[in-house]
Structure formats: structure tokens, C-alpha cells
Design a protein around this motif. Structure first.
Motif, PDB file in Angstrom:
ATOM      1  N   GLN A   1      85.230 -22.607 -35.990  1.00  0.00           N
ATOM      2  CA  GLN A   1      84.867 -21.255 -35.605  1.00  0.00           C
ATOM      3  C   GLN A   1      83.363 -21.186 -35.385  1.00  0.00           C
ATOM      4  OE1 GLN A   1      86.210 -18.142 -38.246  1.00  0.00           O
ATOM      5  NE2 GLN A   1      86.048 -16.630 -36.615  1.00  0.00           N
ATOM      6  N   ALA A   2      82.996 -20.844 -34.169  1.00  0.00           N
ATOM      7  CA  ALA A   2      81.595 -20.671 -33.824  1.00  0.00           C
ATOM      8  C   ALA A   2      81.215 -19.205 -34.003  1.00  0.00           C
ATOM      9  CB  ALA A   2      81.352 -21.116 -32.387  1.00  0.00           C
ATOM     10  N   PRO A   3      79.935 -18.908 -34.191  1.00  0.00           N
ATOM     11  CA  PRO A   3      79.511 -17.517 -34.369  1.00  0.00           C
ATOM     12  C   PRO A   3      79.965 -16.632 -33.213  1.00  0.00           C
ATOM     13  CG  PRO A   3      77.721 -19.002 -34.898  1.00  0.00           C
ATOM     14  CD  PRO A   3      78.805 -19.852 -34.314  1.00  0.00           C
ATOM     15  N   GLY A   4      80.580 -15.529 -33.548  1.00  0.00           N
ATOM     16  CA  GLY A   4      81.000 -14.575 -32.535  1.00  0.00           C
ATOM     17  C   GLY A   4      82.263 -14.962 -31.785  1.00  0.00           C
ATOM     18  N   LYS A   5      82.878 -16.066 -32.190  1.00  0.00           N
ATOM     19  CA  LYS A   5      84.092 -16.522 -31.504  1.00  0.00           C
ATOM     20  C   LYS A   5      85.266 -16.606 -32.488  1.00  0.00           C
ATOM     21  CE  LYS A   5      81.800 -19.209 -27.891  1.00  0.00           C
ATOM     22  NZ  LYS A   5      81.763 -20.512 -27.176  1.00  0.00           N
ATOM     23  N   GLU A   6      86.457 -16.648 -31.934  1.00  0.00           N
ATOM     24  CA  GLU A   6      87.649 -16.782 -32.754  1.00  0.00           C
ATOM     25  C   GLU A   6      87.815 -18.235 -33.221  1.00  0.00           C
ATOM     26  OE1 GLU A   6      90.407 -13.244 -30.778  1.00  0.00           O
ATOM     27  OE2 GLU A   6      91.052 -15.322 -30.709  1.00  0.00           O
ATOM     28  N   ARG A   7      88.531 -18.374 -34.309  1.00  0.00           N
ATOM     29  CA  ARG A   7      88.837 -19.715 -34.810  1.00  0.00           C
ATOM     30  C   ARG A   7      89.715 -20.424 -33.786  1.00  0.00           C
ATOM     31  NH1 ARG A   7      90.317 -20.409 -41.076  1.00  0.00           N
ATOM     32  NH2 ARG A   7      88.417 -19.126 -41.059  1.00  0.00           N
TER      33      ARG A   7
ATOM     34  N   ASP B   1      79.817 -27.895 -29.663  1.00  0.00           N
ATOM     35  CA  ASP B   1      80.648 -28.252 -30.812  1.00  0.00           C
ATOM     36  C   ASP B   1      80.152 -27.605 -32.107  1.00  0.00           C
ATOM     37  OD1 ASP B   1      80.869 -31.562 -29.452  1.00  0.00           O
ATOM     38  OD2 ASP B   1      82.421 -30.012 -29.402  1.00  0.00           O
ATOM     39  N   THR B   2      79.013 -26.956 -32.033  1.00  0.00           N
ATOM     40  CA  THR B   2      78.466 -26.295 -33.210  1.00  0.00           C
ATOM     41  C   THR B   2      79.416 -25.216 -33.716  1.00  0.00           C
ATOM     42  OG1 THR B   2      76.163 -26.712 -32.571  1.00  0.00           O
ATOM     43  CG2 THR B   2      76.573 -24.859 -34.060  1.00  0.00           C
TER      44      THR B   2
END
Length: 125
Positions: A39-45, A90-91
Motif C-alpha cells: 500500500q502506497a500513500p494515498g492508494k489502495e492496498r 515500488d515504494t
């Protein structure tokens, strides 16, 4: 209560590699498929990779195919994710999870009932 503990995250430059590990307290570990999500910041898992209980079958998200490798060692109750050729995109926080069983839907997060606390992977450009 099953516990999953991830480790191995960190900061790496683009093109670099990391190896994530996840150890579970589950005694019947080999009976369950395992997955990695991120899960990236502001995004869904999102789904990253999964491996069946025996380790004989694996599945990957298109975005990581050819770069990431999932594996497991059942005698160590452990699952691994080798991350190669890392890109800034990929962060994310990477989570391992244990599949509920009873289906072949390995990319769906709602098919997993136990999750680790996550480990941060940061890729700099």
C-alpha cells in the motif's frame, strides 16, 4: 491468534534489491497459501504475489512479474519476497498475509484473514 511478523524493508536506490521476510506463528503453516500486498500513500492496498501451501504454484501482479520472486520454507514457517530491479513506484508498505483457504482467489485481499504489521520499502530515484 495467528501472528505474522515482516522484516527486511528499508531504503534502496532505484535498480537495487531487497529481501522481505515474514514469519508466522501458525503450526499448520504448510496448509495455507500466503500472499504479499502493498500500500502506497494515498492508494489502495494492492496484490503483489502469492504462493500455494506447498510452494508449487505462484502468482504475481503484472507490475512486478520478472522482478519479484515469492518463496517459502515451511519448516521455518516463513515466506519471502525477493525484490529486484526496484523502481520508485515500488515504494510502499509491504504486508504479508495468510490465505483463508477454500478458494483460488489469491489476488483478493478479502480472501486473507491474518495480516502482518507491514514493513516499509522506499526506493529513491
Amino acid at each position: 491468534q495467528v501472528q505474522l511478523v515482516e522484516s527486511g524493508g528499508g531504503l534502496v536506490q532505484a535498480g537495487g534489491s531487497l529481501r522481505l521476510s515474514c514469519v508466522t506463528s501458525r503450526r499448520t503453516f504448510s496448509s495455507y497459501a500466503m500472499g504479499w500486498f502493498r500500500q502506497a500513500p494515498g492508494k489502495e492496498r494492492e496484490f503483489v504475489a502469492a504462493i500455494t501451501g506447498s510452494g508449487g504454484n505462484t502468482d504475481y501482479a503484472d507490475s512486478v512479474k520478472g522482478r519479484f520472486t515469492i518463496s517459502r520454507v515451511n519448516t521455518k514457517n516463513s515466506v519471502y519476497l525477493q525484490l529486484n530491479s526496484l523502481k520508485p513506484e515500488d515504494t510502499a508498505v509491504y504486508y504479508c498475509a495468510q490465505h483463508k483457504g477454500g478458494s483460488y482467489r489469491y489476488s483478493a485481499a478479502d480472501e486473507y484473514d491474518y495480516w502482518g504489521q507491514g514493513t516499509q520499502v522506499t526506493v529513491s530515484s
